[in-house]
Structures are given as structure tokens and as C-alpha cells.
Design a protein around this motif. Structure first.
Motif, PDB file in Angstrom:
ATOM      1  N   ALA A 155       0.819  -1.219   0.000  1.00 18.60           N
ATOM      2  CA  ALA A 155       0.000   0.000   0.000  1.00 18.60           C
ATOM      3  C   ALA A 155       0.847   1.262   0.000  1.00 18.60           C
ATOM      4  O   ALA A 155       0.420   2.308  -0.498  1.00 18.60           O
ATOM      5  CB  ALA A 155      -0.944  -0.001   1.204  1.00 18.60           C
ATOM      6  N   PHE A 156       2.054   1.193   0.563  1.00 22.03           N
ATOM      7  CA  PHE A 156       2.963   2.343   0.599  1.00 22.03           C
ATOM      8  C   PHE A 156       3.986   2.302  -0.534  1.00 22.03           C
ATOM      9  O   PHE A 156       4.805   3.218  -0.654  1.00 22.03           O
ATOM     10  CB  PHE A 156       3.695   2.395   1.941  1.00 22.03           C
ATOM     11  CG  PHE A 156       2.972   3.189   2.993  1.00 22.03           C
ATOM     12  CD1 PHE A 156       3.547   4.310   3.561  1.00 22.03           C
ATOM     13  CD2 PHE A 156       1.706   2.811   3.420  1.00 22.03           C
ATOM     14  CE1 PHE A 156       2.886   5.044   4.528  1.00 22.03           C
ATOM     15  CE2 PHE A 156       1.033   3.528   4.393  1.00 22.03           C
ATOM     16  CZ  PHE A 156       1.614   4.655   4.951  1.00 22.03           C
ATOM     17  N   ARG A 172      11.863   2.390  -2.928  1.00 24.09           N
ATOM     18  CA  ARG A 172      10.594   2.456  -3.642  1.00 24.09           C
ATOM     19  C   ARG A 172      10.357   1.142  -4.388  1.00 24.09           C
ATOM     20  O   ARG A 172      11.302   0.552  -4.903  1.00 24.09           O
ATOM     21  CB  ARG A 172      10.590   3.607  -4.644  1.00 24.09           C
ATOM     22  CG  ARG A 172      10.555   4.985  -4.012  1.00 24.09           C
ATOM     23  CD  ARG A 172      10.383   6.062  -5.057  1.00 24.09           C
ATOM     24  NE  ARG A 172      10.052   7.337  -4.439  1.00 24.09           N
ATOM     25  CZ  ARG A 172       9.416   8.326  -5.050  1.00 24.09           C
ATOM     26  NH1 ARG A 172       9.063   8.186  -6.329  1.00 24.09           N
ATOM     27  NH2 ARG A 172       9.141   9.450  -4.426  1.00 24.09           N
ATOM     28  N   GLU A 262       3.680   8.526  -8.137  1.00 23.39           N
ATOM     29  CA  GLU A 262       3.312   8.434  -6.724  1.00 23.39           C
ATOM     30  C   GLU A 262       2.593   7.125  -6.429  1.00 23.39           C
ATOM     31  O   GLU A 262       2.863   6.456  -5.422  1.00 23.39           O
ATOM     32  CB  GLU A 262       2.419   9.617  -6.325  1.00 23.39           C
ATOM     33  CG  GLU A 262       2.063   9.635  -4.852  1.00 23.39           C
ATOM     34  CD  GLU A 262       1.279  10.880  -4.459  1.00 23.39           C
ATOM     35  OE1 GLU A 262       0.785  10.911  -3.318  1.00 23.39           O
ATOM     36  OE2 GLU A 262       1.153  11.797  -5.287  1.00 23.39           O
ATOM     37  N   THR A 263       1.651   6.755  -7.297  1.00 24.40           N
ATOM     38  CA  THR A 263       0.946   5.476  -7.175  1.00 24.40           C
ATOM     39  C   THR A 263       1.591   4.501  -8.137  1.00 24.40           C
ATOM     40  O   THR A 263       1.541   4.701  -9.353  1.00 24.40           O
ATOM     41  CB  THR A 263      -0.556   5.638  -7.494  1.00 24.40           C
ATOM     42  OG1 THR A 263      -1.128   6.578  -6.576  1.00 24.40           O
ATOM     43  CG2 THR A 263      -1.283   4.309  -7.371  1.00 24.40           C
ATOM     44  N   THR A 319      -2.270   0.214   5.231  1.00 21.75           N
ATOM     45  CA  THR A 319      -2.676   1.492   4.642  1.00 21.75           C
ATOM     46  C   THR A 319      -2.421   2.673   5.561  1.00 21.75           C
ATOM     47  O   THR A 319      -2.646   3.821   5.173  1.00 21.75           O
ATOM     48  CB  THR A 319      -4.163   1.456   4.252  1.00 21.75           C
ATOM     49  OG1 THR A 319      -4.943   1.056   5.395  1.00 21.75           O
ATOM     50  CG2 THR A 319      -4.402   0.466   3.111  1.00 21.75           C
ATOM     51  N   THR A 323       5.793   7.429   9.850  1.00 21.23           N
ATOM     52  CA  THR A 323       6.864   7.967   9.026  1.00 21.23           C
ATOM     53  C   THR A 323       8.117   8.119   9.891  1.00 21.23           C
ATOM     54  O   THR A 323       8.121   7.795  11.082  1.00 21.23           O
ATOM     55  CB  THR A 323       6.467   9.330   8.444  1.00 21.23           C
ATOM     56  OG1 THR A 323       6.210  10.235   9.531  1.00 21.23           O
ATOM     57  CG2 THR A 323       5.193   9.215   7.597  1.00 21.23           C
ATOM     58  N   ALA A 329       1.187   8.237   8.485  1.00 25.08           N
ATOM     59  CA  ALA A 329       0.824   8.549   7.102  1.00 25.08           C
ATOM     60  C   ALA A 329      -0.237   7.555   6.637  1.00 25.08           C
ATOM     61  O   ALA A 329      -0.274   6.410   7.096  1.00 25.08           O
ATOM     62  CB  ALA A 329       2.057   8.464   6.201  1.00 25.08           C
ATOM     63  N   ARG A 331      -2.312   5.898   3.150  1.00 27.64           N
ATOM     64  CA  ARG A 331      -2.239   5.680   1.714  1.00 27.64           C
ATOM     65  C   ARG A 331      -3.563   5.110   1.213  1.00 27.64           C
ATOM     66  O   ARG A 331      -4.279   4.427   1.956  1.00 27.64           O
ATOM     67  CB  ARG A 331      -1.104   4.712   1.373  1.00 27.64           C
ATOM     68  CG  ARG A 331       0.283   5.266   1.665  1.00 27.64           C
ATOM     69  CD  ARG A 331       0.647   6.424   0.747  1.00 27.64           C
ATOM     70  NE  ARG A 331       1.996   6.903   0.985  1.00 27.64           N
ATOM     71  CZ  ARG A 331       2.345   7.836   1.857  1.00 27.64           C
ATOM     72  NH1 ARG A 331       1.388   8.404   2.600  1.00 27.64           N
ATOM     73  NH2 ARG A 331       3.595   8.220   2.006  1.00 27.64           N
TER      74      ARG A 331
END
Length: 353
Positions: A155-156, A172, A262-263, A319, A323, A329, A331
Motif C-alpha cells: 500500500a505504501f 521504492r 506516486e501510485t 494502509t 513515518t 501517514a 495511503r
């Protein structure tokens, strides 16, 4: 084994612990029978009821409140299910450490503690519900993830390497599309393959109609389509050796421009990782340097290096997560799984699963 001998003070402590369960986004158990028996004083009946309630509360903290159906998509085996709760409960009563017993049932990971602290102060009911559901997911995880491990949070869109129990670095990642979601499971990383061949899954062969261009390195071998190592190989320059029943792996990609999005839900289920060679070098730390890894890739030779010790990897789905600065955070629920997680109603009754 008969019920433990409970003192009046211990029963009162249990009642307080049951009443405080909502602090962990858990339901409050019914204590009416316990309350009635408490008026009659200590004895076998009170012991039996207190024992049953304490074990039920311990299971909620340790394993969660969700049904098997609600956990169906979560295929990470929880070793905590083998814990002898009755024996540990009786030991805590004998040493008068009941509060410690229940504290030890909570997820030990720092992410859970951060979510729990945020849950206590969150005023937005929707965000509170999301935090509660992610606290519940942590109860589905083993309390100990291992000394060294990789945690992929789909999800992140990130993968986190932890060494000696502390977060070391985050990368990432690209995960599965909503139509081909990355499954939730755990595996063991046993090695790293540089310049890998790609054995094309049957599902992708069907999707492409069995049409693959030889100019792009594709060939048929023993009745199966494969792609040679090279710049255009779908696995890129690195693939983890992590056997699993889903044929889902963490690997490099030639489409590195997608990491700027980003997604990042673009794959057929596998996890593509940014700076794959840096990630490989981090896993092989002590046996291969980044420059040595790069030199082998440059040679074009397909080589597999075993890790000195197999490392667990968890492909999970949270989700809400803390951080670096400790704040929580959120998502988007890209796989629409949050609604499947059952949680206790909060005071304004908005967190019902």
C-alpha cells in the motif's frame, strides 16, 4: 489443567484490563458473570470464569479479533498461534505479573506502538477506523519478524530492510495492479541472481497470446517461453531467490521511469524495486560490494550468490504506517481490503467492520 487460583485483586485488575481493550481497538468482553461471582469471593467458579476471560482477551491481543474469512487474503503464517497461553497466564498469576502478561501479547513491532499512540489521540473518525484496521493487521503478523528481515508494504509502495532489529534503509517499489494484486505472504530470501533469465508465467503467455519477439530476447525452451538476460529483460538486472507458491518475486525492471509515479501499481503481482543493485549489495553486505555487483552485471553473466544466512521477507499490506518523524501517514486502499478487516466499534460506532 484446572483454572488458576485468582485473588480478588487480580480479578479486579483483569476487569480493568478488559475495560481498557478499546485502547488497542479491541472489543470489551462481557464480564457480567465474573462480576456476579466476584461478589461471592474467591473460589473454583471465579477461577474458571476469570481464566476463560483472560485467555480470550490474550488471544484478542495476540491474534486479533477478525474471523478466518476476514483474514483470507492474509497468507502470512502467524507463529504466535502456537503460544501456550494458559501456561503463561498461570505463571503470571503465580508471580503477580498479570499486566506484563497482557503487555507481552501486544505486537512487539514499533509500528504497532506508533499506531496505538495515534489511535488514542485521533479525532477524525475515518482516519481512526483506518488506524484500527492496521493495528489489527499487525496482530496477524508474528510478534518477532526476525533479527534481519525485509518488509514490503504494497500500500505504501516501499520495501524496508531491517538489520539487527532496526530499520536500515527503504526502497521504492512497484506492486501489482488492482486486477493482479501482489499477494500477502512470507518467504525466505536465500540468494540474489544477477542478470537473470525470465521464465514467463503461463498467465502472461495467455495474456500475450503466445506472441513474443525473438528480437527482444524471447525464446521457446522445453515448451516454455523464456527471455534472455539483457537490458530489456523484464526482471532487469537482479532477482531475489525467494521460493514461494505464488511465483511472486522481488526484482529489477527496465522501466525505471515508473518509480517517479506516486501510485506505483503496474505489475502482474511481482514487486519491482528501485536501485535494485544497491538493494542486492545491501543484502550481500560482507560478501559482495556494490562495485563488485555492478561489475558482474556488466559482464552479462548470470550468477546467483547465496546469502550467508536466509533472511525472511514479508509482503504485507498496511494502509496506515508511521513515518520517520513518528507521525502516521495514510495511503489509498488500492486493493480495497480495508473494509474486509473487522474491528471493534469505537465510541461513536464508526469502526464496525
Amino acid at each position: 489443567m484446572h483454572a488458576a487460583g485468582w485473588s480478588v485483586d487480580q480479578v479486579e485488575q483483569l476487569r480493568q484490563l478488559i475495560a481498557s481493550a478499546p485502547e488497542d481497538a479491541l472489543p470489551v468482553l462481557n464480564t457480567s458473570q465474573l462480576n456476579a461471582q466476584l461478589r461471592d469471593g474467591p473460589g473454583p467458579a471465579l477461577d474458571e470464569t476469570a481464566d476463560a476471560l483472560a485467555l480470550e482477551l490474550a488471544r484478542l491481543h495476540l491474534l486479533g479479533a477478525s474471523t478466518a474469512q476476514q483474514k483470507a487474503s492474509w497468507q502470512i503464517s502467524d507463529s504466535d498461534e502456537q503460544t501456550d497461553l494458559r501456561d503463561r497466564l498461570h505463571q503470571s498469576l503465580a508471580t503477580d505479573k498479570l499486566a506484563r502478561f497482557f503487555a507481552d501479547m501486544r505486537p512487539a513491532h514499533p509500528d504497532y506502538a506508533a499506531l496505538r499512540a495515534a489511535y488514542a489521540t485521533e479525532t477524525d473518525r475515518n482516519r481512526k477506523a483506518v488506524i484500527a484496521r492496521n493495528m489489527e493487521r499487525w496482530r496477524w503478523m508474528p510478534r518477532s519478524l526476525g533479527e534481519n528481515y525485509v518488509l514490503v508494504n504494497a500500500a505504501f509502495f516501499e520495501a524496508r530492510l531491517s538489520l539487527a532489529g532496526r530499520p536500515e534503509r527503504t526502497w521504492r517499489v512497484i506492486v501489482g495492479k488492482p486486477s493482479t494484486p501482489t499477494p500477502v505472504f512470507a518467504a525466505q530470501i536465500t540468494g540474489v541472481t544477477l542478470n537473470p533469465w525470465w521464465n514467463i508465467p503461463a498467465s502472461i503467455v495467455r495474456e500475450k497470446g503466445g506472441r513474443f519477439a525473438a528480437s527482444q530476447g524471447y525464446l521457446m525452451s522445453n515448451g516454455e517461453w523464456r527471455q534472455k538476460p539483457g537490458p530489456g529483460n523484464a526482471l532487469g538486472q537482479m532477482k531475489l531467490v525467494m521460493p514461494n507458491p505464488y511465483s511472486v518475486y522481488v526484482h529489477d525492471t527496465p522501466s525505471r521511469q515508473l518509480f517517479a509515479q506516486e501510485t506505483r501499481a503496474f505489475s502482474h503481482g511481482c514487486v519491482r524495486i528501485a536501485d535494485a543493485l544497491g538493494f542486492a549489495a545491501a543484502l550481500l553486505d560482507g560478501s559482495k560490494t556494490r562495485s563488485e555487483v555492478a561489475a558482474i552485471v556488466q559482464s552479462g553473466q548470470t550468477v546467483t550468490f547465496d546469502l550467508p544466512k536466509a533472511m525472511p521477507i514479508y509482503l504485507a499490506y498496511f494502509t496506515a504506517a508511521p513515518t520517520v518523524d513518528g507521525s502516521i501517514a495514510f495511503r489509498p486502499d488500492i486493493y480495497r481490503r480495508d473494509s474486509q478487516v473487522g474491528v471493534a466499534a469505537t465510541e461513536d460506532r464508526v469502526c464496525r467492520g
